[in-house]
Design a protein around this motif. Structure first.
Motif, PDB file in Angstrom:
ATOM      1  N   ASP A  43     -10.617  -8.374   5.257  1.00 20.65           N
ATOM      2  CA  ASP A  43      -9.276  -7.982   5.700  1.00 20.65           C
ATOM      3  C   ASP A  43      -8.871  -8.790   6.930  1.00 20.65           C
ATOM      4  O   ASP A  43      -9.617  -8.828   7.917  1.00 20.65           O
ATOM      5  CB  ASP A  43      -9.249  -6.496   6.080  1.00 20.65           C
ATOM      6  N   ARG A  56     -13.407  -9.504  -4.925  1.00 22.58           N
ATOM      7  CA  ARG A  56     -13.811  -8.180  -4.447  1.00 22.58           C
ATOM      8  C   ARG A  56     -14.126  -7.211  -5.598  1.00 22.58           C
ATOM      9  O   ARG A  56     -14.315  -6.026  -5.381  1.00 22.58           O
ATOM     10  CB  ARG A  56     -12.747  -7.581  -3.530  1.00 22.58           C
ATOM     11  N   HIS A  61       0.871  -1.176   0.000  1.00 23.10           N
ATOM     12  CA  HIS A  61       0.000   0.000   0.000  1.00 23.10           C
ATOM     13  C   HIS A  61       0.904   1.220   0.000  1.00 23.10           C
ATOM     14  O   HIS A  61       1.601   1.496   0.983  1.00 23.10           O
ATOM     15  CB  HIS A  61      -0.920   0.003   1.228  1.00 23.10           C
ATOM     16  N   TRP A  76     -16.044  -4.661  -1.096  1.00 19.84           N
ATOM     17  CA  TRP A  76     -16.318  -5.756  -0.161  1.00 19.84           C
ATOM     18  C   TRP A  76     -17.803  -5.935   0.103  1.00 19.84           C
ATOM     19  O   TRP A  76     -18.191  -6.640   1.016  1.00 19.84           O
ATOM     20  CB  TRP A  76     -15.533  -5.549   1.138  1.00 19.84           C
ATOM     21  N   TRP A 122      -6.474  -6.798  -8.686  1.00 16.74           N
ATOM     22  CA  TRP A 122      -7.121  -7.064  -7.382  1.00 16.74           C
ATOM     23  C   TRP A 122      -8.049  -5.889  -7.094  1.00 16.74           C
ATOM     24  O   TRP A 122      -7.595  -4.773  -6.869  1.00 16.74           O
ATOM     25  CB  TRP A 122      -6.018  -7.158  -6.354  1.00 16.74           C
ATOM     26  N   GLU A 158      -4.551   4.863   4.841  1.00 13.85           N
ATOM     27  CA  GLU A 158      -4.824   5.182   3.429  1.00 13.85           C
ATOM     28  C   GLU A 158      -6.215   5.810   3.255  1.00 13.85           C
ATOM     29  O   GLU A 158      -6.564   6.282   2.189  1.00 13.85           O
ATOM     30  CB  GLU A 158      -4.658   3.929   2.553  1.00 13.85           C
ATOM     31  N   TRP A 159      -6.987   5.837   4.342  1.00 19.51           N
ATOM     32  CA  TRP A 159      -8.326   6.434   4.321  1.00 19.51           C
ATOM     33  C   TRP A 159      -8.314   7.870   4.841  1.00 19.51           C
ATOM     34  O   TRP A 159      -9.372   8.465   5.016  1.00 19.51           O
ATOM     35  CB  TRP A 159      -9.279   5.603   5.190  1.00 19.51           C
ATOM     36  N   SER A 212      -5.952 -11.209   2.590  1.00 21.08           N
ATOM     37  CA  SER A 212      -4.958 -10.136   2.625  1.00 21.08           C
ATOM     38  C   SER A 212      -4.816  -9.732   4.084  1.00 21.08           C
ATOM     39  O   SER A 212      -5.823  -9.552   4.787  1.00 21.08           O
ATOM     40  CB  SER A 212      -5.403  -8.971   1.751  1.00 21.08           C
ATOM     41  N   ASP A 250     -11.402  -3.970  -5.157  1.00 19.06           N
ATOM     42  CA  ASP A 250     -11.682  -3.803  -3.736  1.00 19.06           C
ATOM     43  C   ASP A 250     -13.083  -3.261  -3.479  1.00 19.06           C
ATOM     44  O   ASP A 250     -13.262  -2.097  -3.156  1.00 19.06           O
ATOM     45  CB  ASP A 250     -10.612  -2.878  -3.126  1.00 19.06           C
ATOM     46  N   HIS A 292      -5.608   3.753  -5.178  1.00 15.08           N
ATOM     47  CA  HIS A 292      -6.421   3.418  -4.005  1.00 15.08           C
ATOM     48  C   HIS A 292      -7.671   4.302  -4.000  1.00 15.08           C
ATOM     49  O   HIS A 292      -7.949   5.007  -4.967  1.00 15.08           O
ATOM     50  CB  HIS A 292      -5.593   3.544  -2.713  1.00 15.08           C
ATOM     51  N   HIS A 293      -8.445   4.223  -2.897  1.00 12.07           N
ATOM     52  CA  HIS A 293      -9.719   4.953  -2.854  1.00 12.07           C
ATOM     53  C   HIS A 293      -9.552   6.468  -3.043  1.00 12.07           C
ATOM     54  O   HIS A 293     -10.477   7.142  -3.468  1.00 12.07           O
ATOM     55  CB  HIS A 293     -10.440   4.727  -1.522  1.00 12.07           C
TER      56      HIS A 293
HETATM   57  C1  GLC Z   1     -10.144  -2.560   2.593  1.00 15.34           C
HETATM   58  C2  GLC Z   1      -9.759  -1.105   2.761  1.00 15.34           C
HETATM   59  C3  GLC Z   1      -8.510  -0.776   2.122  1.00 15.34           C
HETATM   60  C4  GLC Z   1      -7.461  -1.819   1.985  1.00 15.34           C
HETATM   61  C5  GLC Z   1      -8.027  -3.177   1.686  1.00 15.34           C
HETATM   62  C6  GLC Z   1      -7.000  -4.302   1.715  1.00 15.34           C
HETATM   63  O1  GLC Z   1     -10.957  -2.760   1.581  1.00 15.34           O
HETATM   64  O2  GLC Z   1     -10.742  -0.220   2.318  1.00 15.34           O
HETATM   65  O3  GLC Z   1      -8.004   0.425   2.599  1.00 15.34           O
HETATM   66  O4  GLC Z   1      -6.776  -1.493   0.864  1.00 15.34           O
HETATM   67  O5  GLC Z   1      -9.072  -3.460   2.472  1.00 15.34           O
HETATM   68  O6  GLC Z   1      -7.554  -5.564   1.877  1.00 15.34           O
END
Ligand code: GLC
Length: 599
Positions: A266, A249, A43, A217, A213, A67-68, A281, A215, A115-116
């Motif tokens: 996660d 995902r 990340h 969920w 990959w 990362e958020w 992960s 994301d 990423h987001h």
């Molecule tokens: C979640 C989170 C994210 C992270 C990811 C990794 O979805 O939003 O920040 O990257 O899981 O599994």
């Protein structure tokens, strides 16, 4: 009539053949992944430079996901993009990540291409809001990473946040559940204008991509994304790189055509054997992106056990590092990876290309089991987390006799003596464990092993626990309640019924049995425990409460009750049954029956 039958038979056969063909193609495509078992997640993005702290304040969420930070701490676009200036391009060297992964025994690298926060970390032509442009460099991190992966024989995959995008005016963020700001049309503009073109860049400019990959969920039906949009993604990937894998995902079930493997939640490890490809992960601490305030790191043995546990259930483990904005990898991350790498260097044959055995996943109190076929022989690896004090490792459930048992040590493989009786294999261990973290014993069988998956497993500690999860038969359906932090795991017996356990007795002998339970009925409850025609009637008194902490915290008390003795006349398998007749509203919480040979 005859003709029609023949024709439909032929048709059936063709359909079957095509299906069989496509299943085997799918298996071939994903084979490298199910063999690899261990990969690196990275990340790394604009958020890495915030390090989980914004204007002196920590991340506004207990999960620490740094990362958020843009979303959590409500940071404006203008202020957020200024983080790009903190990146130190003189130091950033993606080859170091590849070398670290290689040394750790990881077989693939997965990096957060976007990423987001919506900021691509490569020099994307689709959006000027990308890390290269914002930080004023002509470098493309993904190009360099792809070259280093190629050089060192490492597979490369990209994480791409398709659902959430906090940068694009028509992208999705969770707050739109309140504001309802984005329409389907707007969202589709984002999809067609950013998601698909960026995926095209990723799949065109960086050589072979092992996986994308995604994301999301939640099920796509519960949010703004449409199935047609997800299908467009699958089709694009299949068109540009047919060998590239796609994870669940994306927002679709694992068995949806085009989804190659399932990604669990996660850090959610496997609980049951799952035959389709899957992975977890996981993080070393809590956050994925670098978070300066982290201080709860998992131990190396915990991480190793996560990897081994998943492999023993046919899954893999993608372990994350969060480099800083200068590309450096935190020391705590590095040390864990180095130690895992050293362990895999020695014991890797028990992980790579391995899967699980069809026994109850957690039936042995000393560790887990992995297995593989090698030169037509089946190798069963006993992953010993706890080295038994009496130096006997007790394996239950394999009826076949191994031709050899070997302990993997620093000095190579050492032969061990063992005794095989019925479903029990007793292995004589040396004083020193094979490894400080997890010791591996390899059992070699000339043929595929024959299992008895019903028999209850022997404990390391002189007996066998008969519980709600190792019955061979339950006549009524009772609820199994796992350990909740205070009360032990137990079975809720709330109606008349019979429970049966299959046990193995290696020779004539007398055994003691006791029973651990809780109930709070007014009067005693009657149960019957039998082995053949030997019956023991028990009157179980109400047990009440036990103090957890003085003054304010009490919980149900489970007590141990002697049942008495059972005589087993000869070697063999026996059924032990428990019959209970709780009255209306009554509940007997059965923790276990403990059966042990009389000293
Ligand atoms: C979640 C989170 C994210 C992270 C990811 C990794 O979805 O939003 O920040 O990257 O899981 O599994």
């Amino acid at each position: 009539m005859m003709k029609r039958t023949l024709l439909s038979l032929l048709l059936c056969f063709t359909v079957y053949a095509v299906q069989a063909q496509s299943t085997s193609d799918e298996q071939d495509k994903v084979k490298w992944f199910t063999n690899a078992r261990f990969g690196m997640f990275i990340h790394w993005g604009l958020y890495s430079a915030a390090e989980g702290i914004w204007k002196g304040e920590r991340l506004r969420n207990g999960n620490n996901y740094a990362e958020w930070i843009r979303y959590r701490n409500r940071i404006s676009e203008t202020e957020y993009v200024r983080l790009a200036k903190r990146f130190d391009w003189d130091k950033i060297d993606p080859e170091q990540w590849v070398l670290l992964a290689k040394k750790a025994g990881m077989k693939y690298i997965l990096i957060t291409a976007k990423h987001h926060d919506g900021i691509a970390i490569w020099n994307s032509k689709v959006s000027a809001n990308n890390l290269s442009k914002l930080s004023g460099t002509d470098r493309d991190v993904l190009k360099e990473l792809a070259a280093a992966c190629k050089k060192h024989g490492m597979k490369l995959g990209f994480y791409y946040s398709h659902w959430l995008d906090w940068e694009h005016p028509d992208g999705w963020d969770h707050n739109q559940e309140i504001t309802g700001r984005i329409t389907d049309e707007q969202y589709n503009k984002y999809w067609q204008g950013k998601v698909l073109p960026q995926l095209r860049e990723l799949l065109t400019n960086y050589g072979d991509i092992a996986m994308i990959w995604f994301d999301m969920w939640v099920d796509y039906k519960s949010t703004i994304v449409k199935k047609e949009q997800l299908d467009q993604v699958i089709n694009l990937i299949h068109e540009l790189q047919p060998a590239c894998l796609i994870n669940s995902r994306l927002g679709l079930p694992a068995n949806y055509p085009g989804i190659d493997f399932e990604t669990m939640g996660d850090n959610q490890l496997g609980a049951v054997y799952t035959s389709h490809p899957w992975e977890t992960s996981g993080t070393i601490a809590n956050s994925w992106g670098y978070n300066a305030l982290e201080n709860e790191y998992k131990s190396t043995s915990q991480l190793l056990q996560s990897l081994i546990g998943n492999v023993s259930l046919n899954g893999g483990f993608t372990l994350n590092i969060g480099p800083r904005a200068d590309g450096s990898v935190p020391y705590e991350d590095q040390t864990r990876l180095d130690e895992m790498g050293a362990w895999l260097d020695k014991n890797g044959e028990s992980v790579y290309g391995c899967t699980g055995l069809g026994l109850r996943p957690d039936q042995h109190d000393w560790g887990r089991i992995t297995t593989k076929t090698l030169d037509h022989k089946q190798i069963v690896y006993l992953q010993v987390y706890n080295w038994p004090l009496d130096r006997i490792l007790r394996l239950t459930g394999i009826l076949s006799k191994p031709e050899k048992a070997e302990l993997i040590t620093d000095a190579g493989k050492v032969n061990l003596n063992f005794v095989q009786t019925g479903p029990y294999t007793h292995i004589q261990l040396p004083n020193a464990a094979g490894d400080h973290l997890v010791s591996v014993i390899a059992l070699t069988y000339p043929q595929p092993v024959e299992l008895d998956e019903k028999v209850a497993a022997e404990s390391t500690f002189d007996g066998t626990a008969l519980t709600g999860s190792n019955t061979s038969e339950k006549k009524s359906s009772y609820k199994n309640v796992p350990f909740d932090g205070l009360r032990p795991s137990h079975l809720v017996i709330d109606k008349t019924g019979v429970l049966t356990w299959r046990v193995y007795i290696p020779g004539p002998g007398t055994y003691n049995a006791d029973l651990s339970y809780h109930h709070n009925s007014k009067t005693a409850m009657q149960v019957k425990i039998s082995v053949g025609d030997q019956q023991r009637l028990q009157s179980l008194k109400p047990t009440g409460k036990v103090v957890v902490e003085p003054h304010d915290s009490y919980t149900d008390e489970f007590v141990n009750n002697q049942i008495g003795e059972f005589v087993f006349p000869k070697e063999g398998f026996y059924d032990i049954t428990l019959t209970a007749h709780p009255k209306e509203q009554e509940k007997l919480l059965l923790n276990r029956i403990w059966l042990s040979k009389k000293p």
